[in-house]
Design a protein around this motif. Sequence first.
Motif, mmCIF file in Angstrom:
data_model
loop_
_atom_site.group_PDB
_atom_site.id
_atom_site.type_symbol
_atom_site.label_atom_id
_atom_site.label_comp_id
_atom_site.label_asym_id
_atom_site.label_seq_id
_atom_site.Cartn_x
_atom_site.Cartn_y
_atom_site.Cartn_z
ATOM 1 N N GLY A 176 -42.138 71.458 -0.850
ATOM 2 C CA GLY A 176 -41.235 72.593 -0.730
ATOM 3 C C GLY A 176 -40.847 72.925 0.704
ATOM 4 N N LEU A 177 -41.087 72.003 1.631
ATOM 5 C CA LEU A 177 -40.744 72.219 3.034
ATOM 6 C C LEU A 177 -39.330 71.732 3.360
ATOM 7 C CD1 LEU A 177 -44.131 70.973 4.424
ATOM 8 C CD2 LEU A 177 -43.307 73.314 4.590
ATOM 9 N N VAL A 178 -38.877 70.727 2.630
ATOM 10 C CA VAL A 178 -37.570 70.095 2.863
ATOM 11 C C VAL A 178 -36.808 70.076 1.547
ATOM 12 C CG1 VAL A 178 -36.459 67.892 3.481
ATOM 13 C CG2 VAL A 178 -38.456 68.677 4.770
ATOM 14 N N TRP A 179 -35.493 70.327 1.624
ATOM 15 C CA TRP A 179 -34.645 70.172 0.444
ATOM 16 C C TRP A 179 -33.861 68.868 0.578
ATOM 17 C CZ3 TRP A 179 -29.670 69.665 1.878
ATOM 18 C CH2 TRP A 179 -29.227 70.337 3.003
ATOM 19 N N ARG A 180 -33.418 68.356 -0.572
ATOM 20 C CA ARG A 180 -32.694 67.083 -0.624
ATOM 21 C C ARG A 180 -31.453 67.279 -1.474
ATOM 22 N NH1 ARG A 180 -32.811 62.454 -4.225
ATOM 23 N NH2 ARG A 180 -32.722 60.521 -3.029
ATOM 24 N N LYS A 181 -30.294 66.863 -0.930
ATOM 25 C CA LYS A 181 -29.032 66.985 -1.660
ATOM 26 C C LYS A 181 -28.386 65.609 -1.720
ATOM 27 C CE LYS A 181 -24.518 69.211 -1.445
ATOM 28 N NZ LYS A 181 -23.614 70.000 -0.602
ATOM 29 N N VAL A 182 -28.037 65.170 -2.931
ATOM 30 C CA VAL A 182 -27.416 63.866 -3.132
ATOM 31 C C VAL A 182 -25.957 64.069 -3.508
ATOM 32 C CG1 VAL A 182 -27.472 61.704 -4.442
ATOM 33 C CG2 VAL A 182 -29.605 62.907 -3.929
ATOM 34 N N GLU A 183 -25.055 63.480 -2.721
ATOM 35 C CA GLU A 183 -23.622 63.507 -3.025
ATOM 36 C C GLU A 183 -23.290 62.305 -3.895
ATOM 37 O OE1 GLU A 183 -21.351 65.782 -2.194
ATOM 38 O OE2 GLU A 183 -22.808 66.988 -1.097
#
Length: 123
Positions: free
Chosen positions: A77-84
């Motif tokens: 929960g320290l980093v978020w990840r977004k996939v386009e």
Amino acid sequence: MTEGAQLTQAGTGAPYEVFHTDCPARDVVDHVTSRWGVWVLIALRSDDLRFYELRESIKGISEKMLAQTLRALVQDGLVWRKVEPTTPPQVTYGLTEFGQDVGEPLTDLFDRITKRLPPRPAR
């Protein structure tokens, strides 16, 4: 030393047994202080970055280690990840509020260390 070994869980009042191997807080600390975890958090403090930008900014890290480190930090929960949904997919990473909170003292530590080091000789 018992007081330092049992930190209270937010909102529950129940203690974390941070010196026990099965403590979830210990896993997060291990991921943050891993060889590459610190550098990922520091790199993401100033801006959200795509995978290749992170790889280029952190000299010496392999794609495999960066992927493993990011996976652990996302799970914690320290980093978020977004996939386009493009071809190829563009994946961007950034710090969550928790990641910002944890990364701040790491950045301060890094700044203190670099201020105290002797000047580097000219190349």
